[in-house]
Motif scaffolding. Structure first.
Motif, PDB file in Angstrom:
ATOM      1  N   TYR A  11       0.745  -1.125   0.034  1.00 48.26           N
ATOM      2  CA  TYR A  11      -0.004  -0.086   0.018  1.00 48.26           C
ATOM      3  C   TYR A  11       0.873   1.261   0.129  1.00 48.26           C
ATOM      4  O   TYR A  11       1.939   1.302   0.545  1.00 48.26           O
ATOM      5  CB  TYR A  11      -0.830   0.183   1.326  1.00 48.26           C
ATOM      6  CG  TYR A  11      -1.738  -1.317   1.491  1.00 48.26           C
ATOM      7  CD1 TYR A  11      -2.699  -1.597   0.765  1.00 48.26           C
ATOM      8  CD2 TYR A  11      -1.266  -2.003   2.584  1.00 48.26           C
ATOM      9  CE1 TYR A  11      -3.321  -2.966   1.093  1.00 48.26           C
ATOM     10  CE2 TYR A  11      -1.844  -3.310   2.739  1.00 48.26           C
ATOM     11  CZ  TYR A  11      -2.847  -3.624   2.120  1.00 48.26           C
ATOM     12  OH  TYR A  11      -3.599  -4.918   2.058  1.00 48.26           O
ATOM     13  N   ARG A  12       0.345   2.324  -0.466  1.00 44.50           N
ATOM     14  CA  ARG A  12       0.929   3.675  -0.607  1.00 44.50           C
ATOM     15  C   ARG A  12       0.060   4.596  -0.100  1.00 44.50           C
ATOM     16  O   ARG A  12      -1.123   4.713  -0.497  1.00 44.50           O
ATOM     17  CB  ARG A  12       1.565   3.922  -1.916  1.00 44.50           C
ATOM     18  CG  ARG A  12       2.504   5.213  -1.890  1.00 44.50           C
ATOM     19  CD  ARG A  12       3.079   5.315  -3.081  1.00 44.50           C
ATOM     20  NE  ARG A  12       3.732   6.667  -2.999  1.00 44.50           N
ATOM     21  CZ  ARG A  12       4.609   7.039  -4.246  1.00 44.50           C
ATOM     22  NH1 ARG A  12       4.507   6.921  -5.330  1.00 44.50           N
ATOM     23  NH2 ARG A  12       5.635   7.761  -3.961  1.00 44.50           N
ATOM     24  N   CYS A  13       0.494   5.388   0.891  1.00 44.43           N
ATOM     25  CA  CYS A  13      -0.307   6.539   1.722  1.00 44.43           C
ATOM     26  C   CYS A  13      -0.890   7.436   0.803  1.00 44.43           C
ATOM     27  O   CYS A  13       0.300   8.177   0.256  1.00 44.43           O
ATOM     28  CB  CYS A  13       0.219   6.844   2.940  1.00 44.43           C
ATOM     29  SG  CYS A  13      -0.620   8.150   3.891  1.00 44.43           S
ATOM     30  N   PRO A  14      -2.031   7.910   0.443  1.00 50.65           N
ATOM     31  CA  PRO A  14      -2.307   9.025  -0.291  1.00 50.65           C
ATOM     32  C   PRO A  14      -1.880  10.236   0.071  1.00 50.65           C
ATOM     33  O   PRO A  14      -1.761  11.425  -0.731  1.00 50.65           O
ATOM     34  CB  PRO A  14      -3.879   8.973  -0.583  1.00 50.65           C
ATOM     35  CG  PRO A  14      -4.249   7.598  -0.036  1.00 50.65           C
ATOM     36  CD  PRO A  14      -3.325   7.406   0.981  1.00 50.65           C
ATOM     37  N   ARG A  15      -1.544  10.457   1.391  1.00 49.19           N
ATOM     38  CA  ARG A  15      -1.278  11.716   2.046  1.00 49.19           C
ATOM     39  C   ARG A  15       0.152  12.181   1.953  1.00 49.19           C
ATOM     40  O   ARG A  15       0.582  13.044   1.314  1.00 49.19           O
ATOM     41  CB  ARG A  15      -1.726  11.781   3.638  1.00 49.19           C
ATOM     42  CG  ARG A  15      -1.293  13.119   3.949  1.00 49.19           C
ATOM     43  CD  ARG A  15      -2.289  14.226   3.628  1.00 49.19           C
ATOM     44  NE  ARG A  15      -2.035  15.353   4.323  1.00 49.19           N
ATOM     45  CZ  ARG A  15      -2.865  16.355   4.334  1.00 49.19           C
ATOM     46  NH1 ARG A  15      -4.033  16.313   3.640  1.00 49.19           N
ATOM     47  NH2 ARG A  15      -2.774  17.610   4.930  1.00 49.19           N
ATOM     48  N   CYS A  16       0.966  11.000   2.674  1.00 51.66           N
ATOM     49  CA  CYS A  16       2.379  11.269   2.795  1.00 51.66           C
ATOM     50  C   CYS A  16       3.285  10.261   1.882  1.00 51.66           C
ATOM     51  O   CYS A  16       4.458  10.501   1.775  1.00 51.66           O
ATOM     52  CB  CYS A  16       3.050  11.148   4.048  1.00 51.66           C
ATOM     53  SG  CYS A  16       2.560   9.364   4.621  1.00 51.66           S
ATOM     54  N   MET A  17       2.495   9.538   0.817  1.00 52.58           N
ATOM     55  CA  MET A  17       3.402   8.597  -0.095  1.00 52.58           C
ATOM     56  C   MET A  17       4.146   7.693   0.578  1.00 52.58           C
ATOM     57  O   MET A  17       4.996   6.978  -0.019  1.00 52.58           O
ATOM     58  CB  MET A  17       4.075   9.357  -1.138  1.00 52.58           C
ATOM     59  CG  MET A  17       3.118  10.593  -1.437  1.00 52.58           C
ATOM     60  SD  MET A  17       1.510  10.036  -2.149  1.00 52.58           S
ATOM     61  CE  MET A  17       2.278   9.937  -3.827  1.00 52.58           C
ATOM     62  N   LYS A  18       3.951   7.246   1.930  1.00 51.87           N
ATOM     63  CA  LYS A  18       4.837   6.303   2.555  1.00 51.87           C
ATOM     64  C   LYS A  18       4.216   4.763   2.200  1.00 51.87           C
ATOM     65  O   LYS A  18       3.157   4.654   2.063  1.00 51.87           O
ATOM     66  CB  LYS A  18       4.797   6.458   4.031  1.00 51.87           C
ATOM     67  CG  LYS A  18       5.429   7.559   4.555  1.00 51.87           C
ATOM     68  CD  LYS A  18       6.949   7.608   4.571  1.00 51.87           C
ATOM     69  CE  LYS A  18       7.362   8.872   5.141  1.00 51.87           C
ATOM     70  NZ  LYS A  18       8.929   8.842   5.127  1.00 51.87           N
ATOM     71  N   TYR A  19       5.379   3.937   1.987  1.00 59.30           N
ATOM     72  CA  TYR A  19       4.847   2.561   1.621  1.00 59.30           C
ATOM     73  C   TYR A  19       4.723   1.561   2.821  1.00 59.30           C
ATOM     74  O   TYR A  19       5.426   1.803   3.893  1.00 59.30           O
ATOM     75  CB  TYR A  19       5.880   1.918   0.645  1.00 59.30           C
ATOM     76  CG  TYR A  19       5.943   2.486  -0.646  1.00 59.30           C
ATOM     77  CD1 TYR A  19       5.024   1.995  -1.478  1.00 59.30           C
ATOM     78  CD2 TYR A  19       6.971   3.415  -1.037  1.00 59.30           C
ATOM     79  CE1 TYR A  19       5.104   2.615  -2.974  1.00 59.30           C
ATOM     80  CE2 TYR A  19       6.958   3.985  -2.435  1.00 59.30           C
ATOM     81  CZ  TYR A  19       5.817   3.480  -3.371  1.00 59.30           C
ATOM     82  OH  TYR A  19       6.128   3.800  -4.753  1.00 59.30           O
TER      83      TYR A  19
END
Length: 267
Positions: A11-19
């Motif tokens: 998954y990739r966070c839509p907010r901070c782009m962390k995997y």
């Protein structure tokens, strides 16, 4: 996975782009970074990276802003004489304390949040106040803060190693572990261009009212608590070598840049 560094990211966070690799790691990263996981519709995107999807997103964003503004304009509170009298009284009392208080139209986030009141019997403001701790990515909102309370007393429940709440103390451990002499309290100077953001340093030993005198406030004060020993990008007016200390009488009354940011925020 940027949280556990063990499993393959899914998954990739839509907010901070962390995997992240799992729901557990997603929750951990949100807690650690105070991330809400909601995509930032106003995030900067360079021209080289701009795609049709970004264009569509911006178009929908502007439509949402239009609907919000239209709904706010139709709201009965906007035209309420009692509301207008209350805001006029609030601004007038602030002016009597040498504070330039500006209020935004109904529908703006800060206008909706603001709970500041003035007690005529006590002749005292009870401020809506926001505390921001940039080094820990933490924010706290306080309501009904009396204007005669010192900033040091306001911060005690947050950064005092003895009097602070254990949960808050743990989250702000960088602050509670540092000497009180390293703590600086800053407040953004309003009505400046975006490429010239500056801050005033406040005196923790003085009351909130004394610190707000001669300042321009949009709805309510927002205080940034930083540490001298840690690097931050906040430039204090008069300490950057390029500009003199602030002259409170020379504040501009333009709200264009503030309103632009608030319109995006209120959506």
């Amino acid at each position: 996975c940027e949280t556990c560094s063990k499993e393959e990211a899914k998954y990739r966070c839509p907010r901070c782009m962390k995997y992240s690799c799992s729901l557990l790691c997603v929750k951990k990263h949100k807690l650690a970074l105070s991330c809400n996981g909601v995509r930032d519709k106003t995030a900067f995107i360079s021209v080289n990276e701009f795609t049709d999807l970004n264009l569509l997103s911006d178009y929908r964003f502007l439509e949402d802003v239009g609907r919000t503004a239209d709904a706010a304009a139709r709201h009965c509170i906007v035209h309420s004489p009692a509301t207008k009298r209350l805001l006029y009284c609030l601004r007038n009392k602030a002016r009597g304390c040498n504070i330039e208080l500006k209020t935004l139209p109904v529908g703006f986030t800060k206008r909706r949040e603001n709970s500041t009141t003035f007690n005529s019997t006590e002749n005292k403001f009870y401020w809506h106040l926001k505390l921001v701790f940039p080094h820990c990515h933490a924010e706290y909102t306080l309501k009904g803060v009396p204007d005669d309370k010192t900033l040091a007393d306001i911060l005690k429940p947050y950064i005092d190693p003895v009097e602070s709440d254990p949960v808050v103390c743990q989250r702000l451990k960088i602050y509670t572990a540092s000497p009180q002499s390293d703590v600086r309290i800053l407040m953004k100077i309003e009505n400046r261009s975006r490429n010239s953001v500056r801050y005033n340093e406040l005196d923790a030993s003085r009351s909130l009212l004394d610190n707000l005198k001669g300042k321009v406030i949009i709805e309510y004060p927002t205080l940034f608590v930083v540490l001298k020993t840690l690097k931050n990008d906040m430039v204090v007016l008069g300490q950057d070598g390029s500009e003199p200390a602030e002259n409170s009488d020379s504040e501009s009354s333009s709200l264009s840049s503030v309103e632009e940011g608030e319109i995006r925020d209120s959506s």
